[in-house]
Scaffold this active site. Structure first.
Site, PDB file in Angstrom:
ATOM      1  N   HIS A   5       0.834  -1.203   0.000  1.00 26.59           N
ATOM      2  CA  HIS A   5       0.000   0.000   0.000  1.00 26.59           C
ATOM      3  C   HIS A   5       0.872   1.259   0.000  1.00 26.59           C
ATOM      4  O   HIS A   5       0.586   2.237  -0.693  1.00 26.59           O
ATOM      5  CB  HIS A   5      -0.900  -0.050   1.249  1.00 26.59           C
ATOM      6  N   GLU A  34       2.170   1.884  -3.385  1.00 28.81           N
ATOM      7  CA  GLU A  34       1.116   2.468  -4.239  1.00 28.81           C
ATOM      8  C   GLU A  34       1.113   3.993  -4.083  1.00 28.81           C
ATOM      9  O   GLU A  34       1.085   4.724  -5.068  1.00 28.81           O
ATOM     10  CB  GLU A  34      -0.251   1.884  -3.837  1.00 28.81           C
ATOM     11  N   HIS A  35       1.180   4.476  -2.829  1.00 25.06           N
ATOM     12  CA  HIS A  35       1.189   5.929  -2.612  1.00 25.06           C
ATOM     13  C   HIS A  35       2.401   6.571  -3.272  1.00 25.06           C
ATOM     14  O   HIS A  35       2.298   7.617  -3.903  1.00 25.06           O
ATOM     15  CB  HIS A  35       1.256   6.226  -1.105  1.00 25.06           C
ATOM     16  N   GLU A  42      -4.183   7.897   7.497  1.00 24.57           N
ATOM     17  CA  GLU A  42      -5.089   6.933   6.862  1.00 24.57           C
ATOM     18  C   GLU A  42      -5.319   5.745   7.814  1.00 24.57           C
ATOM     19  O   GLU A  42      -6.440   5.264   7.979  1.00 24.57           O
ATOM     20  CB  GLU A  42      -4.501   6.455   5.527  1.00 24.57           C
TER      21      GLU A  42
END
Lengths: 425, 427
Positions: free
Chosen positions: B67, B70-71, B143
């Site tokens: 994840h 991905e950022h 997040e």
């Protein structure tokens, strides 16, 4: 002429708009019942939304009703409430396969229209009112839905912010109603509210898909012909007064993340000459992934994951929302306001303006992504008496200059700043 | 030279074009004459890939790194923002990470081939520095905090903790604040170079793209990839549940529940897998849909509300059925699920119920391909499992009752767990 969205008044209080759409496998029909927003009206409508699509005279038992919908290749018909400015909307949504996808042939559209007629013309009544047992059951469901806003803390914070900022305004009422009012409703009052809605609420019907327009017209007219007599048009939304000083509100609960909401008012509402300029400014400031808030508060300063400036055009309301660390609230708020100042002093690059316009026009051109997005886009325009023509709107947005965008933002006045945060912060 | 081959699906009225690009990338394209164009560039690399082997060497990386990667892929060496590149071309872009994959996407109605080039370009050109990694830790930290407060997320991971002893599906997709603190630019490059290999990726397109131009863009941007060497390490998973129950208190108004039932029948080739998915959905429709007696009974008693759903979740290495909802009497729902399963095993399914279920599930399947996004998402998710999702609409009407009975025979109440998010006292 607007060929995208063709609206026709087919009855005193019923307008039908048809968007011919061959891109999807489903047809989508919505009926928007429009009423003045208040806590009482929203609570009644929230209960009605639960009552009207769960039974009818033809299908008194939910089990038989759901099986009949399943036999229409999983057609779905549901109801919900929402608000657009000071207008409360009870929406009946129906989404169903286009007939050509039914392997053995079926008239799904006809079946769905029969259901809608049955829900509106032949509700399941006992001694002239909705069944007391059904009302008791659905009161609980509707009240639970109203309370459940609390479970999503970002959504809850945005709602509480509105309640504080608009405390003496009907806009403060949640379209999901108030649990305590819902619980106090009787079968008689629910039934009265239902018939009042049918008699007085103007209805916008929007169909997105492929159908014979005359068939649609006839079917909808048969739902309303003998019922609607005295439409009451909800009054235009009011912007309201700006307080002399900014109101600061902090509420506490057991959360890891703090939710900051900054509220501003502008006299620029949908239909105002500067509305296109404000829309571009709002995108540039906080609505997109290239906006000043996203690029600076999130990407440059790493202060949040979620941030957005949400413009409610009917109320002239700009709500900036950010999910932040409570300890960094001051830094985050300062940066949000600093970026606002930059907007107002025209510290806007040509590239930022161009990106905002591209993102906006891109979103208009992808309106047809889902059938429901077309209907949701069109309704606020219809209510504001504005032509729902994406190409026309795109032209007006593309014509906005940096100066016009900045000036539109100079009309903003801070009103209420709200933060939901953990107990010890 | 790469070329598309075409398959026509008469039931869906859809065409699928497939090309194996010389670079190693598989391209799946569902054409449309007009409307929005949608593209998904996916990699079979997700949260569950925290341990893997390369050349026989086992490597473990911090939770949440897929994840995080991905950022960070949105950063470019020239400092230009990827979102700005797409915005300049009138596109909306985004990305997401799931348990088993990561995907990058855009939608647009103009400059669609230029946007495709931008998509392929940025995903194949990573740029990480210690400074940008440190900066992202703050954003992702927020997040993570957001998901810590989210009852649905906590409910789901609570359930997975109960269902699985060892399977990495139970790893939180975003990781924890502590685990992401261990991520460096080097670990990001290591993971990128291991998994972002075009042989381990797929490009899925739906919209008014032109075949030749798709391949031209691939020719222009993509380099031939080396062989893909990494192997997922999936620890052995017993056919039992890890623990029966998870409970957590959060400030919520109503108890949230998720009841899960672990699946023990996995694999069997793509045809068998597809029929199993179809049969499971038809069986679940018969007994647990909104048109079922189960739902009507509990709804009328006020035990269940419209906030109820049933789903069959499946990957190649694990699968489970989950029933989610909100109820003050959530334990009654769990008991009723067990009772209904017992009943399903003991009673015969009527022809009427069976035909209705097939018809309804067929309708759901076709509707699930409604938009270009739906088409791309379904193909991406199923491609990595070697499933052809358009065939589901063909398979459902051909199912037999025996296949439904076979599915129900695999339902096992001993493999059920319960996860609850309960209101904090005073709420």
């Amino acid at each position: 002429m607007n060929e995208f969205f063709i609206r026709e008044r087919i009855h005193e209080s019923l307008a039908l708009s048809v968007v011919h759409n061959t891109l999807h496998k489903t047809n989508y029909l919505t009926l928007f019942f429009c009423m003045p927003l208040s806590a009482d009206a929203a609570s009644e409508a929230a209960l009605l939304a639960h009552l009207i699509t769960n039974s009818s005279e033809d299908y008194p038992e939910m089990h038989a009703l759901r099986r009949a919908l399943a036999s229409l290749y999983s057609a779905s018909i549901s109801a919900s409430t929402s608000a657009i400015g000071d207008t409360l909307i009870l929406t009946v949504h129906a989404e169903f396969l286009k007939d050509r996808y039914a392997p053995k042939g079926a008239d799904i559209l006809h079946g769905v229209l029969n259901f809608i007629r049955s829900f509106l013309r032949s509700p399941r009544l006992e001694n002239g009112t909705f069944s007391p047992a059904l009302v008791a059951l659905e009161k609980k469901n509707a009240a639970d839905d109203a309370r459940a806003v609390f479970d999503n803390k970002g959504r809850y914070a945005r709602r509480r912010h509105i309640e504080f900022m608009y405390k003496s305004d009907s806009f403060s009422a949640s379209p999901l109603g108030k649990a305590e009012i819902i619980e106090s409703l009787t079968p008689e009052r629910a039934t009265e509210a239902f018939y009042k809605m049918l008699s007085h609420a103007p209805v916008e019907a929007i169909f997105v898909g492929e159908a014979d327009k005359q068939q649609l017209k006839n079917a909808l007219l048969s739902c309303f012909d003998s019922l609607q007599k005295e439409p009451i048009i909800p009054a235009a939304s009011k912007v309201g007064e700006v307080p002399a000083d900014i109101q600061n509100v902090v509420e506490k609960t057991d959360v890891k993340q703090a939710h900051l909401c900054l509220g501003f008012r502008t006299p620029i509402v949908r239909g105002h000459a500067d509305h296109p300029a404000f829309t571009v400014a709002s995108m540039l400031y906080g609505s997109g992934l290239t906006s000043k808030l996203f690029v600076n508060v999130r990407e440059r300063l790493s202060l949040c994951y979620s941030i957005a400036g949400i413009y409610t055009a009917q109320k002239g309301f700009l709500q900036v929302y950010a999910g932040i660390d409570a300890e960094k609230r001051d830094v985050a708020q300062e940066e949000i306001l600093r970026q606002l100042k930059k907007m107002q002093t025209l510290d806007i690059s040509d590239e930022e303006l161009s990106h905002a316009k591209s993102e906006l026009t891109g979103s208009f051109r992808t309106l047809a992504a889902t059938p429901s997005s077309i209907a949701a886009w069109a309704l606020p325009r219809v209510l504001a008496g504005v032509d729902a023509d994406p190409e026309k709107e795109i032209s007006s947005l593309l014509a906005v200059t940096k100066e016009e965008a900045g000036e539109a933002f100079c009309t903003l006045r801070p009103d209420t700043f709200y933060c939901l945060q953990k107990e010890e912060a | 030279m790469s070329k598309f081959t075409q398959t026509f699906y008469p039931v869906m009225g859809e065409k699928l074009l497939v090309a194996e690009h010389e670079s190693g990338l598989k391209v799946l394209f569902v054409p449309r004459d007009a409307g929005e164009a949608f593209a998904l560039f996916g990699v079979k690399y997700g949260a569950l890939d925290n341990t893997f082997t390369v050349d026989g060497k086992q490597i473990t990386v911090p939770d949440g790194i897929a994840h995080f990667l991905e950022h960070k892929l949105f950063d470019n060496e020239d400092g230009e923002d990827t979102f700005a590149r797409f915005a300049a071309l009138g596109a909306e872009a985004n990305a997401f990470t799931s348990n088993e994959m990561t995907a990058y996407l855009f939608s647009a109605t103009e400059n669609i081939h230029e946007n495709l080039e931008t998509l392929l370009n940025y995903v194949t050109h990573p740029y990480f520095t210690p400074e940008t990694v440190a900066k992202e830790q703050g954003i992702i930290g927020q997040e993570i905090r957001m998901y810590e407060d989210d009852p649905s997320t906590r409910l789901e991971f609570g359930l997975l903790e109960c269902l699985y002893h060892n399977h990495p599906i139970k790893i939180d997709i975003a990781g924890t604040v502590e685990s992401i603190a261990e991520i460096t630019d080097k670990t990001l490059y290591d993971c990128y170079n291991t998994f972002y290999n075009l042989h381990n990726m797929v490009l899925v397109l739906c919209g008014p793209f032109e075949e030749d131009r798709i391949l031209s863009v691939c020719d222009k941007v993509l380099q031939k990839a080396p062989p893909f060497l990494a192997k997922r390490t999936t620890p052995e998973e017993p056919n039992t549940v890890c623990k029966p129950r998870f409970e957590k208190n959060l400030p919520v108004m109503m108890p949230h529940f998720a009841v899960g039932m672990k699946e023990t029948e996995l694999g069997g080739g793509s045809d068998a897998f597809l029929r199993r998915v179809a049969a499971q959905n038809v069986a679940l429709f018969c007994y647990f849909s909104r048109a079922s007696k189960f739902f009507a009974n509990l709804y009328e008693k006020g035990v269940l509300s419209e906030v109820f759903s049933t789903a069959y979740q499946y990957l190649d290495s694990c699968a489970y059925t989950v029933w989610r909802g909100e109820s003050e009497r959530a334990q009654e729902v769990a008991a009723a699920i067990r009772e209904t399963i017992k009943l399903a095993k003991e009673t015969e399914l009527s022809d009427e119920d069976f035909e209705l279920a097939k018809r309804a599930v067929y309708g759901e399947v076709v509707q699930s391909f409604n938009s270009p996004w739906d088409v791309c998402w379904q193909w991406l998710a199923n491609h990595f499992l070697d499933l052809d999702p358009f065939r589901l609409a063909e398979v459902v009407p051909t199912l037999t009752k025996d296949e439904i009975y076979d599915r129900i025979s695999h339902w096992d109440v001993r493999l059920i767990c319960e996860s609850y998010i309960l209101p904090t006292k005073g709420e």
